[in-house]
Motif scaffolding. Structure first.
Motif, PDB file in Angstrom:
ATOM      1  N   SER A   5       2.193  -2.380  -4.061  1.00  0.00           N
ATOM      2  CA  SER A   5       2.972  -1.517  -3.508  1.00  0.00           C
ATOM      3  C   SER A   5       2.041  -0.411  -2.978  1.00  0.00           C
ATOM      4  N   GLU A   6       1.066   0.173  -3.718  1.00  0.00           N
ATOM      5  CA  GLU A   6       0.309   1.176  -3.676  1.00  0.00           C
ATOM      6  C   GLU A   6      -0.870   0.935  -2.720  1.00  0.00           C
ATOM      7  N   LEU A   7      -1.434  -0.450  -2.436  1.00  0.00           N
ATOM      8  CA  LEU A   7      -2.450  -0.733  -1.704  1.00  0.00           C
ATOM      9  C   LEU A   7      -1.826  -0.987  -0.312  1.00  0.00           C
ATOM     10  N   ALA A   8      -0.602  -1.299  -0.262  1.00  0.00           N
ATOM     11  CA  ALA A   8       0.258  -1.344   1.210  1.00  0.00           C
ATOM     12  C   ALA A   8       0.179  -0.171   1.830  1.00  0.00           C
ATOM     13  N   LYS A   9       0.180   0.874   1.182  1.00  0.00           N
ATOM     14  CA  LYS A   9       0.243   2.317   1.597  1.00  0.00           C
ATOM     15  C   LYS A   9      -1.293   2.748   2.693  1.00  0.00           C
ATOM     16  N   PHE A  10      -2.127   1.794   2.472  1.00  0.00           N
ATOM     17  CA  PHE A  10      -3.511   2.081   2.989  1.00  0.00           C
ATOM     18  C   PHE A  10      -3.266   1.248   4.217  1.00  0.00           C
ATOM     19  N   THR A  11      -2.202   0.648   4.752  1.00  0.00           N
ATOM     20  CA  THR A  11      -2.062  -0.139   5.887  1.00  0.00           C
ATOM     21  C   THR A  11      -0.975   0.436   6.506  1.00  0.00           C
ATOM     22  N   PRO A  12      -0.802   0.130   7.759  1.00  0.00           N
ATOM     23  CA  PRO A  12       0.340   0.259   8.634  1.00  0.00           C
ATOM     24  C   PRO A  12       1.456  -0.514   8.437  1.00  0.00           C
ATOM     25  N   TYR A  13       1.435  -1.425   7.411  1.00  0.00           N
ATOM     26  CA  TYR A  13       2.592  -2.452   7.060  1.00  0.00           C
ATOM     27  C   TYR A  13       3.301  -2.001   6.113  1.00  0.00           C
ATOM     28  N   SER A  14       4.363  -2.397   5.878  1.00  0.00           N
ATOM     29  CA  SER A  14       5.309  -2.335   4.645  1.00  0.00           C
ATOM     30  C   SER A  14       4.800  -3.621   3.623  1.00  0.00           C
ATOM     31  N   GLN A  15       4.995  -3.389   2.538  1.00  0.00           N
ATOM     32  CA  GLN A  15       4.620  -4.335   1.455  1.00  0.00           C
ATOM     33  C   GLN A  15       4.852  -5.721   1.917  1.00  0.00           C
ATOM     34  N   SER A  16       6.228  -6.137   2.130  1.00  0.00           N
ATOM     35  CA  SER A  16       6.450  -7.373   2.534  1.00  0.00           C
ATOM     36  C   SER A  16       5.798  -7.918   3.616  1.00  0.00           C
ATOM     37  N   HIS A  17       5.663  -7.119   4.743  1.00  0.00           N
ATOM     38  CA  HIS A  17       4.763  -7.536   6.025  1.00  0.00           C
ATOM     39  C   HIS A  17       3.438  -7.836   5.556  1.00  0.00           C
ATOM     40  N   LEU A  18       2.878  -6.910   4.681  1.00  0.00           N
ATOM     41  CA  LEU A  18       1.468  -7.110   4.564  1.00  0.00           C
ATOM     42  C   LEU A  18       1.225  -8.342   3.802  1.00  0.00           C
ATOM     43  N   THR A  19       2.101  -8.638   2.911  1.00  0.00           N
ATOM     44  CA  THR A  19       2.016  -9.971   1.920  1.00  0.00           C
ATOM     45  C   THR A  19       2.221 -11.178   2.754  1.00  0.00           C
ATOM     46  N   MET A  20       2.986 -10.968   3.836  1.00  0.00           N
ATOM     47  CA  MET A  20       3.160 -12.251   4.722  1.00  0.00           C
ATOM     48  C   MET A  20       1.966 -12.518   5.895  1.00  0.00           C
ATOM     49  N   LEU A  21       1.412 -11.442   6.135  1.00  0.00           N
ATOM     50  CA  LEU A  21       0.155 -11.364   7.198  1.00  0.00           C
ATOM     51  C   LEU A  21      -0.923 -12.164   6.235  1.00  0.00           C
ATOM     52  N   PHE A  22      -0.993 -11.144   5.060  1.00  0.00           N
ATOM     53  CA  PHE A  22      -2.209 -11.844   4.281  1.00  0.00           C
ATOM     54  C   PHE A  22      -2.258 -13.040   3.795  1.00  0.00           C
ATOM     55  N   LYS A  23      -1.078 -13.896   3.636  1.00  0.00           N
ATOM     56  CA  LYS A  23      -0.876 -15.142   3.302  1.00  0.00           C
ATOM     57  C   LYS A  23      -1.313 -16.127   4.548  1.00  0.00           C
ATOM     58  N   GLU A  24      -0.978 -15.554   5.597  1.00  0.00           N
ATOM     59  CA  GLU A  24      -1.121 -16.280   6.947  1.00  0.00           C
ATOM     60  C   GLU A  24      -2.775 -16.078   7.179  1.00  0.00           C
ATOM     61  N   TYR A  25      -3.196 -15.105   6.958  1.00  0.00           N
ATOM     62  CA  TYR A  25      -4.843 -15.027   7.137  1.00  0.00           C
ATOM     63  C   TYR A  25      -5.587 -15.518   6.211  1.00  0.00           C
ATOM     64  N   THR A  26      -5.297 -15.556   4.886  1.00  0.00           N
ATOM     65  CA  THR A  26      -6.062 -16.169   3.926  1.00  0.00           C
ATOM     66  C   THR A  26      -5.830 -17.426   3.171  1.00  0.00           C
ATOM     67  N   GLY A  27      -4.593 -17.735   3.314  1.00  0.00           N
ATOM     68  CA  GLY A  27      -3.916 -19.031   2.803  1.00  0.00           C
ATOM     69  C   GLY A  27      -3.471 -18.690   1.157  1.00  0.00           C
ATOM     70  N   LYS A  28      -3.849 -17.253   0.938  1.00  0.00           N
ATOM     71  CA  LYS A  28      -3.538 -17.128  -0.408  1.00  0.00           C
ATOM     72  C   LYS A  28      -2.354 -15.956  -0.525  1.00  0.00           C
ATOM     73  N   THR A  29      -1.675 -15.632  -1.668  1.00  0.00           N
ATOM     74  CA  THR A  29      -1.023 -14.668  -1.828  1.00  0.00           C
ATOM     75  C   THR A  29      -1.835 -13.307  -2.193  1.00  0.00           C
ATOM     76  N   VAL A  30      -1.344 -12.074  -1.658  1.00  0.00           N
ATOM     77  CA  VAL A  30      -2.038 -10.945  -2.182  1.00  0.00           C
ATOM     78  C   VAL A  30      -2.378 -10.919  -3.737  1.00  0.00           C
TER      79      VAL A  30
END
Length: 103
Positions: free
Chosen positions: A18-43
């Protein structure tokens, strides 16, 4: 890519997602979805892997106690750290240090 670089910095390994997401322009849920798509792993999985890599470096190259490493990496307890470390490496932290220490 910038998020991947950010979380590789050891000082950010202690932060919750939740704190790391603040360093991005995305919400935590959107970041976790994008991260999984990009890396194939969960954050969470990715951060866990980075923490364990860092723990291995500290065990191998420093004289930090296991308790200091647990605090440094923000693990909940010795048992959680030991269980996770052994699952990842096949060795307990103490066994790993004995087998690969430069001291």
């Amino acid at each position: 890519n910038s998020f991947l670089l950010l979380v590789k910095n050891p000082k950010y390994l202690r932060m919750p997602i939740s704190e790391l997401a603040k360093f991005t322009p995305y919400s935590q849920s959107h970041l976790t979805m994008l991260f999984k798509e990009y890396t194939g792993k969960t954050v969470a999985t990715y951060l866990q892997e980075l923490k364990l890599i860092r723990a291995k470096e500290l065990l191998r190259n420093t004289d930090y106690t296991i308790s200091e490493i647990i605090v440094d990496l923000n693990y909940e307890s010795l048992s959680t750290f030991t269980h996770t470390f052994k699952k990842f490496t096949g060795l307990s932290p103490t066994e790993f240090r004995k087998s690969s220490s430069v001291f």
